[in-house]
Write a protein that holds these residues in place. Structure first.
Motif, mmCIF file in Angstrom:
data_model
loop_
_atom_site.group_PDB
_atom_site.id
_atom_site.type_symbol
_atom_site.label_atom_id
_atom_site.label_comp_id
_atom_site.label_asym_id
_atom_site.label_seq_id
_atom_site.Cartn_x
_atom_site.Cartn_y
_atom_site.Cartn_z
ATOM 1 N N VAL A 162 -3.791 -4.321 30.804
ATOM 2 C CA VAL A 162 -3.577 -3.916 32.000
ATOM 3 C C VAL A 162 -3.835 -4.505 33.411
ATOM 4 O O VAL A 162 -3.141 -4.549 34.255
ATOM 5 C CB VAL A 162 -4.229 -2.374 31.946
ATOM 6 C CG1 VAL A 162 -5.678 -2.481 32.186
ATOM 7 C CG2 VAL A 162 -3.462 -1.527 33.343
ATOM 8 N N GLN A 163 -4.973 -5.347 33.102
ATOM 9 C CA GLN A 163 -5.350 -6.176 34.036
ATOM 10 C C GLN A 163 -4.175 -7.058 34.645
ATOM 11 O O GLN A 163 -3.975 -7.347 35.904
ATOM 12 C CB GLN A 163 -6.720 -6.592 33.824
ATOM 13 C CG GLN A 163 -7.896 -5.697 33.879
ATOM 14 C CD GLN A 163 -8.253 -5.013 32.692
ATOM 15 O OE1 GLN A 163 -7.248 -5.547 31.581
ATOM 16 N NE2 GLN A 163 -8.839 -4.190 32.470
ATOM 17 N N SER A 164 -3.880 -7.895 33.616
ATOM 18 C CA SER A 164 -2.717 -8.827 33.829
ATOM 19 C C SER A 164 -1.714 -8.220 34.318
ATOM 20 O O SER A 164 -1.033 -9.020 35.220
ATOM 21 C CB SER A 164 -2.792 -9.854 32.605
ATOM 22 O OG SER A 164 -2.332 -9.126 31.729
ATOM 23 N N SER A 165 -1.317 -7.229 33.713
ATOM 24 C CA SER A 165 0.121 -6.451 34.299
ATOM 25 C C SER A 165 -0.124 -6.197 35.749
ATOM 26 O O SER A 165 0.888 -6.211 36.599
ATOM 27 C CB SER A 165 0.246 -5.169 33.519
ATOM 28 O OG SER A 165 0.610 -5.556 32.176
ATOM 29 N N MET A 166 -1.456 -5.660 36.207
ATOM 30 C CA MET A 166 -1.430 -5.221 37.643
ATOM 31 C C MET A 166 -1.401 -6.540 38.527
ATOM 32 O O MET A 166 -0.647 -6.409 39.519
ATOM 33 C CB MET A 166 -2.801 -4.717 37.594
ATOM 34 C CG MET A 166 -2.880 -3.205 37.120
ATOM 35 S SD MET A 166 -4.471 -2.264 36.895
ATOM 36 C CE MET A 166 -4.702 -2.222 38.831
ATOM 37 N N ILE A 167 -1.985 -7.607 38.104
ATOM 38 C CA ILE A 167 -1.831 -8.717 39.006
ATOM 39 C C ILE A 167 -0.408 -9.396 38.808
ATOM 40 O O ILE A 167 -0.153 -9.790 39.971
ATOM 41 C CB ILE A 167 -2.924 -9.903 38.383
ATOM 42 C CG1 ILE A 167 -4.360 -9.468 38.586
ATOM 43 C CG2 ILE A 167 -2.700 -11.181 39.272
ATOM 44 C CD1 ILE A 167 -5.336 -10.295 37.977
ATOM 45 N N LEU A 168 0.062 -9.630 37.680
ATOM 46 C CA LEU A 168 1.673 -9.830 37.560
ATOM 47 C C LEU A 168 2.650 -9.268 38.305
ATOM 48 O O LEU A 168 3.318 -9.765 39.332
ATOM 49 C CB LEU A 168 2.026 -9.968 36.232
ATOM 50 C CG LEU A 168 3.046 -10.773 35.748
ATOM 51 C CD1 LEU A 168 2.837 -12.191 35.897
ATOM 52 C CD2 LEU A 168 3.555 -10.240 34.123
ATOM 53 N N ALA A 169 2.406 -7.876 38.433
ATOM 54 C CA ALA A 169 3.254 -7.068 39.405
ATOM 55 C C ALA A 169 2.961 -7.074 40.457
ATOM 56 O O ALA A 169 4.007 -7.134 41.592
ATOM 57 C CB ALA A 169 3.346 -5.638 38.681
ATOM 58 N N ALA A 170 1.698 -6.901 41.045
ATOM 59 C CA ALA A 170 1.269 -6.741 42.290
ATOM 60 C C ALA A 170 1.255 -8.145 43.308
ATOM 61 O O ALA A 170 1.595 -8.085 44.378
ATOM 62 C CB ALA A 170 0.005 -6.087 42.468
ATOM 63 N N VAL A 171 0.956 -9.180 42.699
ATOM 64 C CA VAL A 171 0.661 -10.402 43.353
ATOM 65 C C VAL A 171 1.543 -11.437 43.024
ATOM 66 O O VAL A 171 2.545 -12.142 43.764
ATOM 67 C CB VAL A 171 -0.915 -10.940 43.184
ATOM 68 C CG1 VAL A 171 -1.202 -12.066 43.903
ATOM 69 C CG2 VAL A 171 -1.638 -9.825 43.457
#
Length: 437
Positions: free
Chosen positions: A204-213
């Motif tokens: 979930v951490q990499s999904s959040m960075i990938l989608a948001a940033v």
């Protein structure tokens, strides 16, 4: 009354105080990043950080989004926290160098190195063996679009400064290389195939960075290269607009066909980023404003959706929409949070996304009031709202499994983390003028 920007600064200070207690070893690193962030808080037209790092309001807001998301991720429990905190600090430094660099080559290098950090996070904290295949897919597509871009940069090595990039003379092949490398990172239709697979296989951490940033890096690069692409964009305007609108409609239909929550959110990111691509290509004042609104709103909204999806996955051990049916119905706070995030993804008031889409559709109508264009926009608005409403309804209504009655995953920490995604989105919508660049 306090402005939205002052409230966000106040929240940032509170988050720093919490981090001082929770992440003592990395407090110097994160304090340094916040200090660098505050160098541009005066809202000047151009803020000088050094001889090669410059920043305007676009740099400020994209980096502000990066800082906010990474600070949220610090609170998550994860194996090997020391390595994780170092990865997050390196990611923030790379984001700063990417968004504040004023040279195309420097921007490109930081742009690609940040992807390596994401690959490391996926490989270290991902758990499914298929993640290797997803990473290979992303690397191959990155290389295929990056090589022509490097060649075009080498052919125009004297005009790589963002001040002089408007004087860069490019041919059709160099134009295509410039467009493709940023369209792949946004991503737009036909260059998006890597995104759903990487989201499904990543933590979930990499999904959040990938989608948001990281998806915003493509939009940022495309905005910076607008002056270079202007002449050819005007010649190919009809082709680009028809491609963008039709593919957006197709992607909304694909979203309705998904049975995996993570895949549905990933495809909805493609829908929003294709709209941003349309706004940037139009190169009008309102369309550029709309692209910034959608970028910031989507960054907070998609990260929150991935976080809430992970909570549902921890409850049911599945990402399937059918298995998670009614999983949030026993938690009124979770229902309210999921509602705000889904309506922000829809978009509906009071999210900043609704203003972005209104400005975009107004710009498209000013460009052409053809009946086909109007019908396409109406269908896009209806279908994009439909899959977001479906995503909200199916998770919060219906009969849930008896094995899920004793769930205690949605605790106070989860509530606070979810609210940290919603608060900036609502605060900016109260005073959207602060985003105008």
């Amino acid at each position: 009354m306090l402005s939205s920007l002052k409230i966000m600064k106040f929240l940032m200070v509170i988050m720093m105080m919490v981090i001082m207690k929770t992440v003592k070893n990395s407090i110097f690193n994160y304090s340094l990043i916040v200090l660098l962030l505050n160098l541009n808080l005066q809202k000047q037209d151009m803020g000088k950080m050094s001889y090669f790092l410059w920043g305007d309001d676009l740099s400020f807001w994209t980096f502000d989004l990066s800082v906010w998301i990474v600070f949220i991720l610090i609170f998550s429990k994860i194996n090997q926290p020391k390595i994780y905190n170092k990865c997050m600090f390196i990611m923030l430094v790379l984001m700063m160098l990417t968004f504040y660099s004023w040279n195309m080559m420097m921007f490109y290098l930081m742009f690609e190195i940040s992807m390596i950090i994401i690959l490391g996070v996926i490989m270290t904290w991902g758990y499914q063996p298929e993640r290797v295949e997803a990473i290979l897919f992303m690397v191959v597509m990155t290389v295929l679009t990056s090589l022509p871009f490097i060649i075009s940069i080498m052919n125009n090595k004297n005009d790589l400064n963002f001040w002089n990039i408007q004087f860069m003379k490019i041919n059709m092949w160099e134009y295509l290389s410039l467009m493709c490398v940023f369209m792949m990172k946004m991503p737009t239709m036909f260059l998006h195939m890597w995104l759903p697979k990487v989201h499904v296989e990543s933590p979930v951490q990499s999904s959040m960075i990938l989608a948001a940033v990281l998806l915003k890096m493509g939009s940022y690069g495309l905005i910076r290269a607008t002056t270079t692409n202007l002449q050819l964009n005007m010649k190919l305007e009809w082709l680009i607009m028809s491609f963008s609108l039709w593919t957006t409609l197709v992607m909304t239909m694909i979203c309705l066909m998904q049975t995996d929550l993570k895949t549905m959110i990933a495809y909805s990111s493609v829908v929003h980023m294709t709209l941003v691509f349309t706004a940037i290509t139009l190169n009008k004042t309102k369309s550029m404003m709309s692209s910034i609104y959608i970028m910031i709103g989507h960054g907070m909204c998609s990260a929150g959706l991935f976080y809430m999806t992970n909570i549902a996955y921890m409850n049911s051990k599945s990402r399937s929409i059918i298995i998670n049916k009614g999983s949030f119905s026993m938690f009124p706070t979770a229902v309210a949070t999921w509602f705000f995030l889904c309506m922000g993804n829809s978009p509906m008031p009071p999210s900043i996304n609704i203003m972005g889409e209104f400005f975009l559709f107004k710009s498209i109508l000013n460009w052409s009031s053809d009946k086909t264009i109007v019908m396409l926009m109406m269908m896009i608005m209806f279908s994009s709202s439909l899959y977001s409403i479906f995503m909200f309804y199916i998770v919060t209504h219906g009969i849930f499994k008896k094995s899920m009655i004793k769930i205690k995953n949605f605790n106070s920490k989860s509530k606070n983390t979810s609210m940290l995604h919603i608060i900036p989105m609502l605060l900016i919508s109260t005073n959207p003028d602060i985003l105008i660049i």
